[in-house]
Design a protein around this motif. Structure first.
Motif, PDB file in Angstrom:
ATOM      1  N   ILE A 260       0.998  -1.185   0.072  1.00 42.34           N
ATOM      2  CA  ILE A 260      -0.139  -0.183   0.088  1.00 42.34           C
ATOM      3  C   ILE A 260       0.728   1.324  -0.084  1.00 42.34           C
ATOM      4  N   ASN A 261       2.078   1.144   0.807  1.00 38.83           N
ATOM      5  CA  ASN A 261       2.744   2.448   0.673  1.00 38.83           C
ATOM      6  C   ASN A 261       3.343   2.718  -0.618  1.00 38.83           C
ATOM      7  N   PHE A 262       3.762   1.456  -1.177  1.00 38.44           N
ATOM      8  CA  PHE A 262       4.342   1.695  -2.651  1.00 38.44           C
ATOM      9  C   PHE A 262       3.113   2.332  -3.545  1.00 38.44           C
ATOM     10  N   CYS A 263       1.892   1.839  -3.541  1.00 34.30           N
ATOM     11  CA  CYS A 263       1.039   2.780  -4.301  1.00 34.30           C
ATOM     12  C   CYS A 263       0.825   4.151  -4.003  1.00 34.30           C
ATOM     13  N   ILE A 264       0.927   4.501  -2.503  1.00 37.52           N
ATOM     14  CA  ILE A 264       0.971   5.573  -2.327  1.00 37.52           C
ATOM     15  C   ILE A 264       2.114   6.767  -2.942  1.00 37.52           C
ATOM     16  N   ILE A 265       3.247   5.844  -2.743  1.00 33.34           N
ATOM     17  CA  ILE A 265       4.433   6.583  -3.197  1.00 33.34           C
ATOM     18  C   ILE A 265       4.350   6.901  -4.822  1.00 33.34           C
ATOM     19  N   MET A 266       3.802   6.081  -5.695  1.00 31.13           N
ATOM     20  CA  MET A 266       3.645   6.271  -7.032  1.00 31.13           C
ATOM     21  C   MET A 266       2.380   7.317  -7.307  1.00 31.13           C
ATOM     22  N   LEU A 267       1.510   7.379  -6.522  1.00 32.32           N
ATOM     23  CA  LEU A 267       0.476   8.397  -6.807  1.00 32.32           C
ATOM     24  C   LEU A 267       0.918   9.904  -6.174  1.00 32.32           C
ATOM     25  N   LEU A 268       1.684   9.656  -5.319  1.00 40.48           N
ATOM     26  CA  LEU A 268       2.265  11.123  -4.565  1.00 40.48           C
ATOM     27  C   LEU A 268       3.317  11.724  -5.671  1.00 40.48           C
ATOM     28  N   ASN A 269       4.072  10.858  -6.321  1.00 44.15           N
ATOM     29  CA  ASN A 269       4.883  11.407  -7.203  1.00 44.15           C
ATOM     30  C   ASN A 269       4.379  12.039  -8.334  1.00 44.15           C
ATOM     31  N   VAL A 270       3.214  11.760  -8.888  1.00 46.34           N
ATOM     32  CA  VAL A 270       2.482  12.291  -9.847  1.00 46.34           C
ATOM     33  C   VAL A 270       2.172  13.690  -9.439  1.00 46.34           C
ATOM     34  N   LEU A 271       1.737  13.767  -8.125  1.00 43.98           N
ATOM     35  CA  LEU A 271       1.096  15.081  -7.509  1.00 43.98           C
ATOM     36  C   LEU A 271       2.579  15.895  -7.372  1.00 43.98           C
ATOM     37  N   TYR A 272       3.671  15.384  -6.901  1.00 51.54           N
ATOM     38  CA  TYR A 272       4.832  16.074  -6.748  1.00 51.54           C
ATOM     39  C   TYR A 272       5.438  16.709  -7.772  1.00 51.54           C
ATOM     40  N   GLU A 273       5.238  16.091  -8.884  1.00 48.12           N
ATOM     41  CA  GLU A 273       5.715  16.877 -10.059  1.00 48.12           C
ATOM     42  C   GLU A 273       4.916  17.993 -10.589  1.00 48.12           C
ATOM     43  N   LYS A 274       3.633  17.998 -10.386  1.00 50.36           N
ATOM     44  CA  LYS A 274       2.847  19.242 -10.561  1.00 50.36           C
ATOM     45  C   LYS A 274       3.220  20.357  -9.629  1.00 50.36           C
ATOM     46  N   VAL A 275       3.330  19.875  -8.491  1.00 51.58           N
ATOM     47  CA  VAL A 275       3.681  20.899  -7.414  1.00 51.58           C
ATOM     48  C   VAL A 275       5.083  21.558  -7.603  1.00 51.58           C
ATOM     49  N   ALA A 276       6.129  20.712  -7.970  1.00 53.63           N
ATOM     50  CA  ALA A 276       7.381  21.136  -8.174  1.00 53.63           C
ATOM     51  C   ALA A 276       7.359  21.931  -9.504  1.00 53.63           C
ATOM     52  N   LEU A 277       6.728  21.829 -10.458  1.00 57.69           N
ATOM     53  CA  LEU A 277       6.581  22.522 -11.697  1.00 57.69           C
ATOM     54  C   LEU A 277       6.023  23.956 -11.408  1.00 57.69           C
TER      55      LEU A 277
ATOM     56  N   MET B 276      12.745  -2.674   2.488  1.00 56.19           N
ATOM     57  CA  MET B 276      13.523  -2.163   1.613  1.00 56.19           C
ATOM     58  C   MET B 276      13.664  -3.286   0.245  1.00 56.19           C
ATOM     59  N   GLY B 277      13.595  -4.460   0.626  1.00 51.98           N
ATOM     60  CA  GLY B 277      13.354  -5.637  -0.629  1.00 51.98           C
ATOM     61  C   GLY B 277      12.207  -5.169  -1.409  1.00 51.98           C
ATOM     62  N   ILE B 278      11.209  -5.101  -0.679  1.00 54.27           N
ATOM     63  CA  ILE B 278       9.750  -5.006  -1.811  1.00 54.27           C
ATOM     64  C   ILE B 278       9.839  -3.630  -2.414  1.00 54.27           C
ATOM     65  N   ILE B 279      10.186  -2.536  -1.810  1.00 55.75           N
ATOM     66  CA  ILE B 279      10.066  -1.261  -2.312  1.00 55.75           C
ATOM     67  C   ILE B 279      11.184  -1.104  -3.527  1.00 55.75           C
ATOM     68  N   MET B 280      12.214  -1.692  -3.295  1.00 55.57           N
ATOM     69  CA  MET B 280      13.362  -1.651  -4.281  1.00 55.57           C
ATOM     70  C   MET B 280      13.207  -2.357  -5.338  1.00 55.57           C
ATOM     71  N   VAL B 281      12.510  -3.832  -5.273  1.00 53.73           N
ATOM     72  CA  VAL B 281      12.251  -4.457  -6.453  1.00 53.73           C
ATOM     73  C   VAL B 281      11.106  -3.822  -7.340  1.00 53.73           C
ATOM     74  N   LEU B 282       9.832  -3.455  -6.685  1.00 51.53           N
ATOM     75  CA  LEU B 282       8.744  -2.907  -7.290  1.00 51.53           C
ATOM     76  C   LEU B 282       9.049  -1.615  -7.751  1.00 51.53           C
ATOM     77  N   LYS B 283       9.923  -0.946  -7.302  1.00 55.00           N
ATOM     78  CA  LYS B 283      10.276   0.502  -7.807  1.00 55.00           C
ATOM     79  C   LYS B 283      10.944   0.599  -9.221  1.00 55.00           C
ATOM     80  N   GLN B 284      12.200  -0.567  -9.038  1.00 57.42           N
ATOM     81  CA  GLN B 284      12.850  -0.645 -10.112  1.00 57.42           C
ATOM     82  C   GLN B 284      12.273  -1.256 -11.352  1.00 57.42           C
ATOM     83  N   THR B 285      11.092  -2.333 -11.064  1.00 58.14           N
ATOM     84  CA  THR B 285      10.317  -2.903 -12.213  1.00 58.14           C
ATOM     85  C   THR B 285       9.478  -2.110 -12.667  1.00 58.14           C
ATOM     86  N   TRP B 286       8.862  -1.111 -11.883  1.00 61.14           N
ATOM     87  CA  TRP B 286       7.944  -0.142 -12.390  1.00 61.14           C
ATOM     88  C   TRP B 286       8.694   0.767 -13.198  1.00 61.14           C
ATOM     89  N   ASN B 287       9.912   1.389 -12.890  1.00 56.10           N
ATOM     90  CA  ASN B 287      10.527   2.433 -13.587  1.00 56.10           C
ATOM     91  C   ASN B 287      11.173   2.011 -15.004  1.00 56.10           C
TER      92      ASN B 287
END
Length: 939
Positions: free
Chosen positions: A541-558, A634-645
């Protein structure tokens, strides 16, 4: 009729300029150049008349579907010359209609776009600068118009001199250092030994791929006055395609499209929609029917695909010189850094794997895990309210063994090694970057004075001040306005960090609530492993929240970056980069920090639990410790993040390009797609990311943080990063070569602001690893027990025999009758001994219930706390001293490179002098031969 009269006037004017053109022996290229100069002026004059008399240059009468409409003089010139036009160049889509003028740049617009007048003025000024132009409508959409641009030799030479483009003028002369006889004998023995070994399988085979050979020459800024000094075999290939495109782009950025001080440049026309796209062409197809080893490469793109982007060469070094020649220095530096980072991961991955295997081999000899597995008579208190049952300590045997795999005697050594590794990696990258900068002629290169962003000009055009560099007036932002904008931007950053903390708080509540739910679950598998199930689902669930917030952060940073109104593009890029990194770093690592340093630290004790909002009992660690939770995170986040990227980097462009090809096949058949010209094929590819290499760098920097910051808790992180990077290099290469339009070749001296971010991560990793070892792991409590409370107390030993009784000493006793009403378990524990339990155990250093101060901290607790604080201070100071010592001992510039640079500077001066002397002597001989002599000649 007007065109024919003007052509006659061109020839008559040419005769007037050179009346003896037929009588003297003149090179025919000089005639063509003279005609070209006259035709250039005539075309400008004619275009001005045409702009007045015709309603629009984008009128359909000027274009035919799929036919070329030339606005250059090459067709008429070729008819006069009478030379044959190469058929291959006509059909490959890389040349003009004449088959000789190579396309250096492509502009794309739509006829339905209302910005017609701006394009007319812009294209008229383009021709005035000397660029040649042709237009063609798209084969798939008649509304799309392609503008093909070509830069003649005169334009290239003029702007190459203005841009200080360095070009080769003499092959390098290598010299050998004086060697001692002893060293020569050693080298002979080493070379004889190497003869028995396989020949460097990781190097590219330059015998079968001769195109990889680079001209190893000295270079100097191009000068038309000293053109005879440079090695020019063919003027058409003297400037490579990347340099030609860069020169054309330089011109387009300085051409006006409207009257006014700031109405200039291609970027503004792209931003206001006058042009839809602008890009240089790929050099043909990346595939070939013939083998590259037998028939050679069709073009540089094909060569890059075969020796770089193909999966069959995953184990070989990258052809960085070829990457730089095709994509430019900026992209070349990214792949050089990525390759260097991947290479440096090999020792880190090997040591991390060794630490893990050390834990595997010593598992059966670990006294702590033995005691946990044999503790069938020790009953642990419930880890949650009501529904969690009492449990034997031996039930956590598997978790104790898994914890030992990551938390063993070699963990501290590995943490020190990784802190030193991060410093060595950065210091040796400095040296590697210096060598690359020397080889790519970037040592003396300085960035040009950047143009002001159009948004900055529009906002502050009323206030101006003199630029101290150019001496020209430019828009000025007041200090008070700049400070107020920065304060608002900082407030926005702080607010978004609070949003991250709120998300982590939500995850904490989820873990607290679901651990009781899973404890009362119907399935025995989940009920017996409720804490692991809670951790696993919380991480997902934390990984899903991370990916959703990343989209929001890009717009806020812009939004925040545009609110700051940076003056130049580089300032905008640095500001945006810093915000995005800060957002994503906090977003990605906040939950990891919570698990590492807060989980189970402030829960209280049975009978007096600390609660969240006086309702939910805070989550406790597993009886085997919190390190297993950190490893899972660390293991789950690292594997899922790299696979998604990796999927988003390659899968998304592949799907989009496949869909485009599918539509074209349905409309034109399988043969139609192959017959499309190169500009049409490239236009159908995906454009490069709007932020350039930002996403690529950000992904690797975040991975570098995962690899170093919590590496003491997860020694396999460098190995996972290494495997990912081996795939990442080929994925990025494949994406650049096959799925993206060719990006503009731009120059850069280093990786920019990312180097400072890497240094900051290296410092942070020392602090976090010190706290992970001291606080999260059981390394310090075991050390204190071995030297102070164990069987070997006072003997100075700390082996496995000294750990006997450690598990019992680390557990405190609790009276079951002291439970609070809301936390009292539903079962009384009679299933363990046949009668209700009176006592249970929990992890802490507290006095028994019948002591004078029930459940107070014992002396061992304070000893452990003091040891933890002392370890953090000693570890940090020791590692920082080692880091600074290494930084001091490793010079940024290798000594042999410094000597080569000094010698090259000396040789260049000598060569320039010799070349000038040779030219003057040749002129003197020619004058003597022609009967002309002058007094006081030199030399």
């Amino acid at each position: 009729e007007g065109r024919e009269d003007l052509q006659v006037n061109q020839l008559e004017t040419q005769k007037w300029i050179k009346p003896d053109i037929r009588k003297t022996d003149v090179d025919f290229s000089e005639i063509l150049n003279a005609i070209q100069e006259i035709a250039k002026d005539v075309n400008i004059f004619f275009d001005e008349l045409e702009g007045v008399n015709s309603p629009s240059k984008d009128d359909d009468s000027l274009l035919h579907h799929g036919n070329l409409t030339s606005t250059s003089d090459d067709a008429s010139r070729l008819e006069v010359v009478g030379e044959e036009v190469p058929d291959k160049n006509k059909t490959n889509g890389l040349y003009f209609r004449d088959g000789k003028c190579r396309i250096d740049y492509i502009l794309v617009y739509r006829k339905s776009n209302p910005q017609t007048e701006k394009r007319e003025v812009f294209e008229r000024n383009i021709r005035a600068e000397g660029l040649q132009m042709e237009k063609e409508s798209s084969l798939t959409n008649s509304d799309i118009i392609f503008v093909k641009l070509h830069a003649p030799w005169e334009v290239l030479g003029k702007y190459a001199e203005l841009m200080n483009v360095r070009m080769p003028f003499r092959r390098k002369i290598y010299y050998l250092h004086r060697r001692y006889k002893f060293m020569n004998r050693i080298e002979k023995q080493i070379s004889r030994f190497r003869g028995w070994l396989p020949r460097k399988p990781m190097k590219l085979d330059k015998e079968t791929l001769p195109d990889l050979e680079e001209n190893d020459c000295y270079t100097a800024p191009f000068s038309q006055q000293r053109i005879h000094h440079f090695i020019i075999h063919n003027k058409d290939t003297f400037f490579n395609n990347a340099t030609r495109s860069r020169i054309v782009h330089h011109i387009l950025q300085r051409v006006k499209y409207e009257e006014g001080k700031n109405k200039i440049g291609l970027n503004r026309l792209l931003s206001n929609g006058s042009y839809e796209a602008a890009f240089p062409l790929h050099e043909g197809s990346y595939r070939s029917k013939n083998s590259i080893k037998t028939h050679g490469a069709e073009n540089h793109r094909h060569l890059l695909y075969e020796c770089w982007a193909s999966w069959g060469v995953w184990y070989k070094y990258q052809p960085l010189d070829l990457v730089r020649r095709y994509f430019g220095e900026k992209i070349g530096l990214y792949f050089a850094w990525l390759g260097w980072y991947t290479g440096m991961l090999f020792p880190a991955a090997f040591i991390g794997l060794f630490v893990f295997l050390y834990g595997v081999t010593t598992l059966n000899h670990c006294q702590v895990s033995k005691e946990v597995c044999q503790a069938t008579d020790i009953i642990m208190c419930p880890i949650c309210d009501k529904y969690c049952p009492f449990m034997r300590l031996s039930d956590s045997c598997i978790y104790a063994k898994v914890t030992h795999l990551f938390d063993n005697g070699a963990t501290v050594f590995f943490a020190v090694f990784m802190a030193v590794w991060a410093t060595v990696f950065l210091e040796f990258w400095k040296r590697r970057r210096a060598v690359i900068a020397y080889d790519w002629d970037l040592i003396d290169w300085e960035e040009e004075e950047e143009e002001i962003r159009p948004q900055f000009e529009a906002k502050y055009s009323k206030k101006e001040r003199m630029n101290p560099i150019s001496g020209k007036p430019e828009p000025y932002q007041a200090f008070a306005d700049k400070c107020s904008r920065l304060i608002v931007s900082a407030s926005g950053i702080f607010f978004m960090i609070c949003v991250v903390i709120a998300a982590v708080f939500g995850i904490v509540i989820y873990r607290v609530v679901t651990v009781s739910t899973f404890a009362a679950f119907k399935w025995a598998l989940i009920r017996n492993n409720s804490q692991v199930a809670t951790t696993g689902t919380a991480v997902c669930i934390n990984f899903c929240i991370i990916m959703l917030l990343n989209v929001l952060y890009e717009k806020v940073a812009l939004f925040l970056t545009n609110l700051e109104q940076p003056r130049t593009e580089s300032e905008w890029e640095n500001s945006f980069t810093l915000k995005m990194f800060l957002f994503q770093f906090v977003n990605l690592n906040s939950s990891t920090f919570y698990i590492a340093f807060f989980l189970g630290r402030f829960t209280g004790h049975p009978g007096a639990y600390l609660r969240l909002i006086n309702r939910w009992r805070l989550e406790e660690c597993h009886p085997s410790g919190c390190l297993i939770d950190l490893c899972m995170q660390m293991g789950i986040i690292m594997v899922l993040k790299q696979t998604w990227n990796n999927f988003m980097e390659l899968g998304y462009p592949l799907i989009q390009n496949w869909w485009t090809r599918r539509k074209l096949r349905q409309e034109y058949g399988t043969q139609g797609k192959t017959s499309f010209p190169q500009w049409e094929k490239d236009y159908n590819l995906q454009p490069m990311n709007a932020y350039g290499l930002f996403d690529e760098y950000l992904e690797m920097i975040l991975q570098f943080g995962f690899t170093t910051i919590f590496v003491a808790a997860f020694p396999l992180a460098p190995l996972l990063a290494l495997l990912n990077n081996i795939i990442e290099i080929r994925l990025d290469a494949y994406k650049f070569v096959t799925q993206w339009r060719r990006p503009l070749a731009s120059r850069a001296k280093d990786i920019g602001i990312w180097y400072g971010i890497l240094e900051g991560i290296g410092i942070l990793s020392v602090i976090t690893n010190a706290f992970v070892i001291a606080v999260t792991s059981d390394f310090i409590p075991r050390l204190v027990y071995a030297y102070k409370y164990g069987p070997c107390a006072g003997q100075g030993e700390a082996g496995q025999k000294c750990m006997v009784g450690y598990v019992n000493a680390s557990l405190s006793v609790f009276l079951v009758s002291d439970f609070e009403n809301r936390s009292e378990p539903t079962s009384n524990g009679s299933e363990f001994s046949g009668s209700p339990l009176k006592y249970c155990r929990y992890r802490d250093y507290r006095d028994p219930p019948h002591s004078p101060v029930p459940y107070g901290y014992t002396l061992q607790f304070w000893h452990v706390l003091a040891a933890r604080l002392a370890f953090i201070i000693v570890f940090e100071h020791l590692v920082f001293c080692i880091k600074h010592l290494i930084s001091y001992l490793i010079p940024d510039l290798p000594k042999d490179l410094r000597d080569r640079m000094r010698r090259e500077k000396y040789l260049i001066q000598e060569m320039m002098y010799e070349a000038e002397l040779e030219r003057l002597q040749k002129e003197r001989k020619e004058r003597k031969k022609n009967g002309k002599s002058y007094h006081n000649e030199w030399p």
